[in-house]
Enzyme design. Structure first.
Site, mmCIF file in Angstrom:
data_model
loop_
_atom_site.group_PDB
_atom_site.id
_atom_site.type_symbol
_atom_site.label_atom_id
_atom_site.label_comp_id
_atom_site.label_asym_id
_atom_site.label_seq_id
_atom_site.Cartn_x
_atom_site.Cartn_y
_atom_site.Cartn_z
ATOM 1 N N CYS A 72 0.757 -1.139 -0.089
ATOM 2 C CA CYS A 72 0.023 -0.102 -0.236
ATOM 3 C C CYS A 72 0.675 1.202 0.093
ATOM 4 O O CYS A 72 0.278 2.257 -0.101
ATOM 5 C CB CYS A 72 -1.063 -0.047 1.178
ATOM 6 S SG CYS A 72 -1.832 -1.480 1.417
ATOM 7 N N HIS A 123 -2.843 8.214 5.833
ATOM 8 C CA HIS A 123 -3.138 6.849 5.160
ATOM 9 C C HIS A 123 -4.412 6.408 5.603
ATOM 10 O O HIS A 123 -5.082 5.846 4.505
ATOM 11 C CB HIS A 123 -2.067 5.707 5.817
ATOM 12 C CG HIS A 123 -1.926 4.634 5.054
ATOM 13 N ND1 HIS A 123 -1.833 4.279 3.649
ATOM 14 C CD2 HIS A 123 -2.205 3.287 5.589
ATOM 15 C CE1 HIS A 123 -1.888 3.080 3.394
ATOM 16 N NE2 HIS A 123 -2.067 2.444 4.602
ATOM 17 N N HIS A 182 -9.614 2.434 -0.408
ATOM 18 C CA HIS A 182 -8.057 2.052 -0.584
ATOM 19 C C HIS A 182 -7.709 1.481 -1.710
ATOM 20 O O HIS A 182 -7.967 0.417 -2.049
ATOM 21 C CB HIS A 182 -8.060 1.073 0.699
ATOM 22 C CG HIS A 182 -6.285 0.922 0.933
ATOM 23 N ND1 HIS A 182 -5.236 1.623 0.204
ATOM 24 C CD2 HIS A 182 -5.750 0.489 1.841
ATOM 25 C CE1 HIS A 182 -4.174 1.438 0.573
ATOM 26 N NE2 HIS A 182 -4.324 0.776 1.611
#
Length: 414
Positions: free
Chosen positions: A165, A304, A341
């Site tokens: 990620c 994040h 995400h």
């Protein structure tokens, strides 16, 4: 040793669950549009997860010849579309005289997962002779970079970063350093991902990383009580970054300057963040050190903020540990509340949000902020965009494997 070059952003391209270009994506982010909905790409009946951030009204054949598109996984298709937009936006002329000084550095966290699924079924059902000769080139994560460089003719530094990620942010950071040290005049860089597939959803579900909430208004709620995991998204975020010298020589429009990059490893666990967000904190400090600034200088942080119980809390702790008293005055939003995400692509999209926040003096919100977690007590810009004069903005990306990557952006001044 030559002096480091200044590096600026001159072009942007985006495909996201809230828009098929940068303009639409940014406008919808400022409006607080929710891009999360029921998954339509696959039948989710057997799964406990039914929501994702899918692209809307997107047809690849509007952009790439059908025959060529069939020889690419969707993550590569997305990268090409976003890269073309970014290069067009930058008005970057890639020709025989410039190609060697223009590179490509685009990452993907998982690469061609859909391609793998299709090929595996062909192998099991019909035998090895029925597996496509394009299987490997469609599968490998570096092929987004490879195909973009072929499509655009860019022959400079060429590579791909894979850090889960954190991929998009690490990719931009590495490209930033390439330009800063003078190894290229410009880089086409960012992240891309197409993870809404049977195997990806099954795998992330098995690791208990995904939200099993079926309410599109509360499934992705970063920093809120009751959050239970992230919601997957798809798309690509690509930048054109170049030396200030190059940008000024051709009269390019400049969105913002990249001034800092920090990257660290937790060395702790394959999926869980280090206690107290220690690794993320060191990455933020490294990025600020690289930029030559202090915590009080930063006005906005694109977090994040994936909406996982442990991840959000640890990131808040990391921010507090890094910023100290300055954390009380910092605007911190999670745009994943709108996009979901995007895994390896998320750093690219969020770099775009960070740069546009600086240029437009506006901060996109954290939507679905109705039940604040008292332990996540930062100013998360709840539910509505805010006006904010920004000199420095920061973007965090934290990935499985303990990868932490942070970029610092600055308002451009000649």
């Amino acid at each position: 040793m030559s002096q480091n070059k200044r590096v600026v952003i001159t072009g942007m391209g985006a495909l996201s669950p809230i828009g098929n270009d940068v303009k639409t994506t940014w406008e919808n982010a400022l409006k607080g549009v929710n891009g999360i909905d029921k998954i339509t790409r696959i039948d989710t009946e057997p799964y406990s997860v039914h929501l994702a951030g899918e692209l809307k009204n997107f047809n690849i054949e509007d952009h790439i010849d059908k025959k060529e598109a069939r020889r690419m996984d969707r993550f590569t298709q997305y990268a090409i579309v976003a890269a073309r937009e970014a290069v067009k936006d930058a008005q970057l002329d890639i020709n025989d005289n410039t190609a060697d000084r223009i590179g490509v550095w685009i990452g993907s966290g998982i690469g061609g997962m859909e391609t793998f699924e299709i090929a595996h079924k062909q192998l099991m059902d019909k035998g090895p002779r029925r597996v496509s000769p394009f299987f490997v080139p469609m599968l490998i994560p570096d092929m987004a970079t490879g195909q973009v460089s072929i499509d655009l003719g860019a022959k400079g530094p060429n590579g791909a970063t894979v850090t889960a990620c954190a991929t998009g942010t690490n990719s931009i950071g590495e490209a930033f350093k390439i330009v800063q040290r003078g190894d290229a005049d410009a880089m086409i860089t960012g992240g891309t991902e197409a993870p809404i597939t049977h195997m990806a959803i099954a795998g992330f579900s098995a690791s208990r990383a995904l939200s099993t909430n079926d309410d599109i208004e509360t499934a992705c709620r970063p920093f809120q009580e009751g959050r239970d995991g992230f919601v997957m998204g798809e798309g690509a975020g690509i930048l054109v970054i170049e030396s200030l010298e190059s940008a000024q020589a051709r009269g390019a429009n400049i969105y913002a300057e990249i001034v800092g990059y920090g990257t660290t490893g937790d060395a702790y666990h394959i999926t869980a963040p280090a206690p107290e967000g220690e690794g993320g904190s060191r990455a933020m400090q490294a990025a600020m050190d690289d930029a030559g600034i202090e915590p009080k200088d930063v006005q906005y942080l694109n977090a994040h903020g994936t909406s996982t119980p442990v991840g959000d809390l640890n990131e808040v702790k990391a921010i507090k540990n890094t910023f100290g008293e300055a954390a009380k005055h910092l605007k911190v939003s999670s745009t994943k509340s709108m996009t979901g995400h995007l895994l390896g692509a998320t750093g690219g999209i969020e770099a775009i949000f960070s740069a546009l926040s600086i240029k437009d003096s506006k901060v996109a919100p954290t939507i679905h902020a109705v039940t604040p977690d008292p332990e996540c007590d930062l100013d998360i810009v709840p539910n509505e965009a805010q006006d904010l004069d920004i000199t420095y903005a920061m973007s965090n990306s934290l990935g499985f494997g303990g990868h932490n990557a942070v970029l610092v952006f600055k308002k451009f001044e000649a």
